[in-house]
Design a protein around this motif. Structure first.
Motif: not given
Length: 309
Positions: A230-233, A289-294
């Motif tokens: 759910g988070y950007k790597h 960590l930022q939330s991931a969009h995909d």
């Protein structure tokens, strides 16, 4: 010397022929990119009146670069890897995205599939008598909430500036570990203080840096991949404050927000709690960590790495 010998018309005819610009076959994107690269190279040869001998010296240089497996090192040394970070930052800004730990370069020395531990690990094998380091921190989201179950993939050099696998004198996965954060998002590791390193003095990267009047040294630093569903790597590294190359890193990896302050710990109660042999250096660094969009944003960039297919 700056000159122009080849006419624009001749160059365009040449590019259309060599890059197959008007043919329906092939990949249009690749053709456009190669055409641009070849065009820029041809104009550079023409502008600086590069001789045949200089051209073939350059070809030989790239052969040497490949033989020494320093292509990724050169990409860092001439700033291309840092440029990718700057461009990713700019794309996020344009998208209105902000927050999170800054990214910075991966470098060429990662090895996949390091041992995995829950919460805490010891990274060194005890063979290096370097100063004991207690590395710890918390992984959170951009709102400050801890992220349990995040994977902190960490690797660094020994006291000579060398990395296991590439340095055959070290044991497998020495100073390389993956740590799963605990219920409070905390990771902890016992290790040794790393040293910075320099490019191989007889290698092609340092050869080019010499021509540019630049050194090839890096400050002491610690690499990280930080990931969670759910988070950007996050690909990043921290530099240790006080190193003379802190803001003079040949790989341009030092960034605001990525500097850790080593602290000398002599308190007997803390030493006992950490089950360490004595005084040591503490390095504390938290990640956001930022939330991931995909799902694609949750994965690290695909590139050739040791241990990855």
């Amino acid at each position: 010397m700056s000159t122009t010998i080849i006419s624009k018309v001749t160059l365009e005819q040449f590019l259309a022929l060599t890059c197959d610009g008007d043919e329906p076959r092939g990949n249009p994107r690749y053709k456009a990119i190669i055409r641009k690269i070849v065009s820029d190279l041809c104009e550079t040869i023409d502008q600086f009146d590069i001789s045949d001998e200089e051209f073939w010296q350059a070809v030989n240089y790239f052969n040497f670069l490949g033989e020494r497996k320093e292509t990724a090192l050169l990409a860092a040394g001439i700033g291309l890897e840092h440029f990718l970070d700057l461009r990713a930052d700019a794309k996020e800004k344009l998208a209105g995205e902000s927050g999170g730990t800054p990214r910075t370069i991966e470098g060429p020395l990662y090895v996949a599939n390091a041992p995995l531990s829950d919460g805490f690990t010891r990274m060194d094998d005890g063979r290096d008598d370097g100063e004991t380091m207690w590395l710890h921190g918390v992984v959170r989201d951009i709102h400050g909430e801890p992220i349990p179950g995040a994977v902190v993939d960490v690797w660094h050099a020994n006291t000579l500036g060398n990395y296991s696998f590439f340095d055959k004198s070290q044991s497998d996965f020495n100073l390389r570990r993956r740590i799963v954060t605990d219920s409070e998002g905390v990771y902890r590791a016992r290790s040794i203080l790393p040293s910075g390193y320099g490019c191989p003095p007889d290698g092609p990267t340092q050869q080019l840096l010499d021509l540019l009047g630049r050194h090839g040294n890096r400050p002491a630093h610690i690499h990280f991949f930080v990931s969670a569903p759910g988070y950007k790597h996050l690909t990043t590294q921290i530099n240790l404050n006080g190193d003379k190359y802190l803001w003079d890193d040949f790989a341009f990896a030092t960034r605001d927000g990525l500097i850790a302050d080593p602290i000398k710990i002599t308190d007997d109660a803390v030493i006992l709690q950490r089950e360490l042999p004595g005084a040591h250096t503490e390095v504390n660094f938290d990640f956001s960590l930022q939330s991931a969009h995909d799902h694609e944003e949750e994965a690290r960039v695909r590139r050739l790495r040791v241990g990855e297919v």
